[in-house]
Design an enzyme around this catalytic site. Structure first.
Site, short mmCIF file in Angstrom:
data_model
loop_
_atom_site.label_atom_id
_atom_site.label_comp_id
_atom_site.label_asym_id
_atom_site.label_seq_id
_atom_site.Cartn_x
_atom_site.Cartn_y
_atom_site.Cartn_z
N TYR A 159 15.50 4.93 12.74
CA TYR A 159 14.97 5.78 11.66
C TYR A 159 16.07 6.70 11.12
O TYR A 159 16.36 6.73 9.91
CB TYR A 159 13.78 6.60 12.19
CG TYR A 159 13.41 7.76 11.30
CD1 TYR A 159 12.98 7.54 10.00
CD2 TYR A 159 13.49 9.08 11.77
CE1 TYR A 159 12.66 8.62 9.18
CE2 TYR A 159 13.16 10.14 10.96
CZ TYR A 159 12.75 9.91 9.66
OH TYR A 159 12.42 10.97 8.85
N ASP A 194 5.15 -0.77 -4.82
CA ASP A 194 5.96 -0.85 -3.61
C ASP A 194 7.44 -0.89 -3.99
O ASP A 194 7.82 -1.58 -4.94
CB ASP A 194 5.57 -2.11 -2.83
CG ASP A 194 5.93 -1.95 -1.37
OD1 ASP A 194 7.14 -1.85 -1.08
OD2 ASP A 194 5.01 -1.90 -0.54
#
Ligand code: UDP
Length: 327
Positions: free
Chosen positions: A141, A51
């Site tokens: 976003y 991650d």
């Protein structure tokens, strides 16, 4: 070249990985499998599950493999989700990108390809949209992608970091018989329409038919994932000549109704459709001008007609009705 690809198990990332390997590059994929699929990763790539919120994990992969370049696909990518949960984007997308960039600089990596977005152009003054268009992010976003573009700009100024920011319009199609689009849940038009043809959904909802477009439904520039992949590879090979930013689309717009009609032709299924309300955040028309990358790098999209694009997507969906079968 040895390339680290974050998000290399995702839809676009895995297609680019396969194309890099086909061209003889060696690839390390770093992916948390949150949206990606192990089955999408080319068997010749080295796969590391990890991650980007884990700086130590990034450091250790960069130290172990010493890639010359990084392609950064991994991120949350949904406009609608970002309007409901902005910190997934303004925090996670941004800090994960920052972790990767800091680690890259610390490990002497100076080549970087970044997945950016057409969501930087919420209120375009000209159509088609070229790279000189003013930036108006349409959502958290889009903002998260723009923040990273700005970081890249400064890393170039300060460290001579060479980057390409590639602003995708609507990625679609399947890269090969063994690799295609498998999101859960699915929000994108073409896979949703094909799920109706597979009778996994009853109908498709058209999000608004009162836009200022020829048939009232939104117009988008659908760019095939293999054409996108070629643009990444050309940009990577050109980084020695300097950093660059490109808008990537095939230069033509197709309406939601045209997509549904073409999918009916390709699949032979009636694909019932119903008009629903507009989806918040959707501009009426988004069409890219990709003249700059055509001129500078000789990029030429091969999939320019909608039928050909939908046929490749249908090949994937009809042979993989449950995607990678890993849910
Ligand atoms: N769309 C639609 N019904 C759906 C999904 C999408 O009418 O079930 C429309 C959407 O409003 C947009 C276009 O299809 O105008 C493409 O949407 P998608 O989510 O595929 O990509 P985006 O343009 O958001 O990147």
């Amino acid at each position: 070249m040895k390339v680290l690809v974050t998000g290399g198990a995702g839809y676009i990332g895995s297609t680019v990985v396969a194309e890099l390997i086909r061209e003889g590059d060696s690839v390390v994929v770093f992916d948390n499998l949150y949206q990606g699929h192990k089955g999408a990763v080319h068997p010749e790539a080295t796969f590391i599950k990890g991650d980007l919120n884990d700086r130590a994990a990034i450091d250790s992969v960069l130290a172990d493999y010493q890639p010359e370049a990084i392609m950064h696909f991994a991120s949350h990518t949904l406009v609608g989700e970002s309007m409901e949960n902005p910190f997934l984007y303004l925090a996670e997308n941004v800090t994960n990108g920052l972790n990767l960039l800091q680690s890259a600089v610390d490990h002497g990596i100076r080549k970087f390809i970044f997945s950016s977005t057409a969501n930087l152009f919420d209120d375009p003054e000209r159509m088609p949209i070229d790279e000189k268009e003013r930036i108006v992010p349409g959502s958290p976003y889009g903002e998260s992608k723009y923040i990273i573009e700005r970081m890249l700009y400064w890393l170039d100024r300060v460290y001579g970091f060479r980057y390409a920011a590639l602003r995708y319009f609507n990625a679609c199609g399947a890269g090969a018989p063994e690799r295609g689009e498998d999101h859960y849940p699915e929000y994108h038009l073409i896979p949703i329409v094909l799920q109706v043809a597979l009778e996994q959904r009853e109908k498709v909802f058209i999000f608004g038919n009162d836009y200022d477009t020829p048939d009232g439904t939104c117009v988008r520039d659908y760019i095939h994932v293999l054409d996108l992949a070629q643009a990444h590879i050309l940009a990577l090979r050109a980084l020695d000549q300097g950093s660059r930013t490109y808008n990537l689309g095939n230069g033509q717009g197709f309406s939601v109704k045209e997509v549904i009609e073409t999918a009916r032709e390709v699949t032979g299924h009636p694909i019932p459709a119903e008009i629903g309300p507009r989806r918040p955040g959707d501009p009426a028309t988004l069409i890219a001008s990709s003249d700059k990358i055509r001129r500078e790098l000789g990029w030429e999209p091969k999939y320019t007609d909608l039928k050909g694009i939908i046929e490749t997507a249908w090949q994937w969906h009809s042979t993989h009705p449950n995607g990678y079968n890993d849910r």
